[in-house]
Scaffold this motif. Structure first.
Motif, PDB file in Angstrom:
ATOM      1  N   GLU A  38      49.100  47.621  98.632  1.00 32.35           N
ATOM      2  CA  GLU A  38      48.551  47.970  99.282  1.00 32.35           C
ATOM      3  C   GLU A  38      48.461  49.249  98.658  1.00 32.35           C
ATOM      4  OE1 GLU A  38      48.250  49.473 103.926  1.00 32.35           O
ATOM      5  OE2 GLU A  38      49.636  48.607 102.637  1.00 32.35           O
ATOM      6  N   GLN A  39      49.219  50.060  97.953  1.00 35.96           N
ATOM      7  CA  GLN A  39      48.427  51.502  98.055  1.00 35.96           C
ATOM      8  C   GLN A  39      47.490  51.758  96.132  1.00 35.96           C
ATOM      9  OE1 GLN A  39      50.049  55.012  98.721  1.00 35.96           O
ATOM     10  NE2 GLN A  39      50.097  53.978  99.993  1.00 35.96           N
ATOM     11  N   SER A  40      47.825  50.474  95.288  1.00 36.17           N
ATOM     12  CA  SER A  40      47.192  50.245  94.456  1.00 36.17           C
ATOM     13  C   SER A  40      45.852  50.028  95.196  1.00 36.17           C
ATOM     14  CB  SER A  40      48.078  49.181  93.564  1.00 36.17           C
ATOM     15  OG  SER A  40      48.474  49.633  92.718  1.00 36.17           O
ATOM     16  N   ALA A  41      45.301  49.135  95.419  1.00 38.89           N
ATOM     17  CA  ALA A  41      44.622  48.364  96.447  1.00 38.89           C
ATOM     18  C   ALA A  41      43.431  49.279  96.903  1.00 38.89           C
ATOM     19  CB  ALA A  41      43.990  47.171  97.706  1.00 38.89           C
ATOM     20  N   LEU A  42      44.507  50.949  98.141  1.00 43.52           N
ATOM     21  CA  LEU A  42      43.457  51.547  98.813  1.00 43.52           C
ATOM     22  C   LEU A  42      43.157  52.765  97.181  1.00 43.52           C
ATOM     23  CD1 LEU A  42      46.115  52.242 100.822  1.00 43.52           C
ATOM     24  CD2 LEU A  42      43.691  51.315 101.738  1.00 43.52           C
ATOM     25  N   LYS A  43      44.283  52.950  95.962  1.00 46.48           N
ATOM     26  CA  LYS A  43      43.155  53.828  95.103  1.00 46.48           C
ATOM     27  C   LYS A  43      42.302  53.303  94.501  1.00 46.48           C
ATOM     28  CE  LYS A  43      47.484  55.801  94.048  1.00 46.48           C
ATOM     29  NZ  LYS A  43      49.200  55.906  93.099  1.00 46.48           N
ATOM     30  N   ALA A  44      42.371  51.816  94.294  1.00 53.60           N
ATOM     31  CA  ALA A  44      41.060  51.560  93.421  1.00 53.60           C
ATOM     32  C   ALA A  44      39.389  51.377  94.764  1.00 53.60           C
ATOM     33  CB  ALA A  44      40.824  49.930  93.367  1.00 53.60           C
ATOM     34  N   ALA A  45      39.884  51.142  95.832  1.00 49.32           N
ATOM     35  CA  ALA A  45      38.457  51.093  96.721  1.00 49.32           C
ATOM     36  C   ALA A  45      38.303  53.229  96.783  1.00 49.32           C
ATOM     37  CB  ALA A  45      39.348  50.939  98.218  1.00 49.32           C
ATOM     38  N   GLY A  46      38.994  53.467  96.837  1.00 44.87           N
ATOM     39  CA  GLY A  46      38.860  55.152  97.040  1.00 44.87           C
ATOM     40  C   GLY A  46      38.250  55.306  96.021  1.00 44.87           C
ATOM     41  N   SER A  47      38.290  54.946  94.416  1.00 42.57           N
ATOM     42  CA  SER A  47      37.717  55.338  93.636  1.00 42.57           C
ATOM     43  C   SER A  47      36.085  54.380  93.722  1.00 42.57           C
ATOM     44  CB  SER A  47      38.357  54.992  92.532  1.00 42.57           C
ATOM     45  OG  SER A  47      39.274  55.723  92.154  1.00 42.57           O
ATOM     46  N   ALA A  48      36.112  53.676  93.653  1.00 45.03           N
ATOM     47  CA  ALA A  48      34.660  52.538  93.936  1.00 45.03           C
ATOM     48  C   ALA A  48      33.675  53.324  94.770  1.00 45.03           C
ATOM     49  CB  ALA A  48      35.185  51.091  94.197  1.00 45.03           C
TER      50      ALA A  48
END
Length: 457
Positions: A38-48
């Motif tokens: 979830e943390q990794s996905a949130l970071k990726a979503a934030g960057s995108a």
């Protein structure tokens, strides 16, 4: 429940404990993995999301007179065209624009427009950071749909002036269906992986523990049987010991009766005959018509009979017991000293503890014999020594000592050596018949014989 578990076998107890631990760890690992995903996905979503703001929203912002930003109908139509774009599960559902003072200047759904509010995520975005959050944590006004769908919020700088200060911050709302699917898939995969690893490991350990438990049960059964046999042997040994003690005591009693009978027989039989022989020889020697050679032979014979008679009298006096039926230990020792005085005419010093009041018939006989034998040995082999008898009771043991002080005993012949050895052997046997032990200590100035007897008071 704990009592029921305690009654189970070792293998079953291990299986329950290991299952709780392993499956607990499995759940912890799965949730930890899901949290990391979830943390990794949130970071990726934030960057995108930040990239989408810079490429899709920032170019649409126009300035009017006095460097004011124009958020007119044209801008709204352009932004509305972006809503609903993106892959399924990650589409944009709303766009908000905030000024540097926290004023909401634009919203696709027109809620809270013009209101000023400042919160941590907005502060971070105005400071140049990209923040990803969820609408489940209320930070400003949300619609009911946004709360129910738990959308992703991405806060990021939108416009930066020449000084590097953020003058506009953007906020977009994205669907979180794909993120939830990724988290659920990661949790399921981690749980399945841990389960597939744990079950064979638990099965192997269970088989090992079960086999060890069987060995332990067999050893426990063997130990129980050995303990049962040891208890039976102990009971039998105690029974045999009691029988042996009783037999030893009875043998001691019988021996004392035999000695008493022998003494009485000597006194009533052989001594009387020898006395008559001595009197007859004395009568013969008193005749005036005897030749000198006959008189000399009869004189030697009379001396021999007198010496034999004296020896038998001493033996008889030592063998015949006084009345010891109801006397205590102290009185028995005093009777032994009295008999010794009658035989030898010698006084003996006596020391007896005040706390000794034992009335055991067989023990009185044993100590009477021991003291009298010790005094007679001292009289025969160290005549002239001072003699003392001491009796004390210490910690459940009765100590009786016969000592003489003066000169060391001197045995002049092999006959005396053998007689002294037999006397000590008889003393030790008497003491051992009562479970005690005897110690003999020869010294340069005399000797000490000590009897140690356990007393159960």
């Amino acid at each position: 429940m704990l009592a029921s578990i305690a009654n189970l076998s070792i293998a079953n107890q291990f299986l329950i404990a290991a299952s709780v631990v392993v499956f607990g760890l499995m759940a912890a690992v799965s949730f930890y993995t899901a949290s990391q995903v979830e943390q990794s996905a949130l970071k990726a979503a934030g960057s995108a999301g930040a990239a989408r703001m810079q490429t899709s929203i920032a170019p649409l912002i126009r300035r009017g007179a006095g460097d004011a930003f124009l958020f007119d109908d044209q801008f709204r139509r352009d932004i509305n065209s972006l809503v609903g774009q993106g892959p399924k599960g990650q589409r944009i559902t709303n766009v908000k624009i905030w000024l540097a003072d926290g004023t909401a200047v634009f919203s696709v759904k027109a809620e809270n427009a013009g209101g000023a509010v400042m919160f941590d995520e907005l502060k971070a975005a105005l400071a140049g950071e990209t923040i990803v959050s969820r609408t489940i944590e209320e930070k400003h006004g949300y619609s009911q749909v946004e709360k129910d769908e738990a959308l992703l919020e991405i806060y990021a700088p939108l416009l930066i002036n020449v000084d590097g200060r953020v003058i506009l911050a953007g906020e977009i709302y994205l669907e979180s269906n794909m993120l939830e699917e990724q988290i659920s898939r990661s949790r399921a995969i981690s749980m399945i992986a841990v389960f597939l690893v744990s079950v064979p490991m638990l099965s192997l350990l269970y088989l090992i523990v079960r086999r060890s438990g069987r060995v332990i049960d067999e050893q426990r059964q063997t130990l129980r049987e050995s303990l049962r046999n040891a208890i039976d042997l102990s009971i039998e040994n105690n029974r045999l010991r009691v029988m042996a003690d009783n037999a030893r005591v009875e043998a001691g009693k019988l021996n004392e009766r035999i000695l008493d009978q022998i003494g009485a027989d000597l006194h009533d039989g052989s001594l009387q005959v020898l006395t008559l022989v001595k009197l007859r020889l004395s009568d013969l020697l008193s005749a005036d018509d005897l030749p000198q050679s006959t008189r000399s032979a009869l004189g030697k014979l009379l001396d021999l009979v007198s010496m034999t008679l004296e020896e038998l009298r001493n033996l008889s006096a030592g063998l015949i017991l006084p009345e010891l039926e109801h006397v205590c230990v102290r009185e028995a020792i005093e009777l032994a000293l009295k008999r010794y005085f009658e035989i030898t005419g010698c006084d003996v010093r006596l020391e007896v503890g005040d706390d000794i009041d034992l009335r055991v018939h067989d023990l009185s006989i044993c100590l009477y014999r021991f003291v009298l034998e010790g005094l007679m040995n001292s009289f025969r082999h160290a005549r002239g020594n001072r003699q003392m008898v001491r009796c004390v009771f210490i910690r459940g043991r009765l100590y009786v000592s016969v000592a003489d002080f003066g000169a060391r005993q001197v045995l002049s012949s092999a006959k005396e050596v053998n007689r002294a050895r037999l006397g000590k052997v008889s003393q030790k046997r008497r003491i051992r018949s009562f479970g005690g032990r005897m110690r003999y200590f020869p010294r340069p100035t005399g000797s000490i014989a000590v009897a140690i007897l356990p007393i159960n008071v």
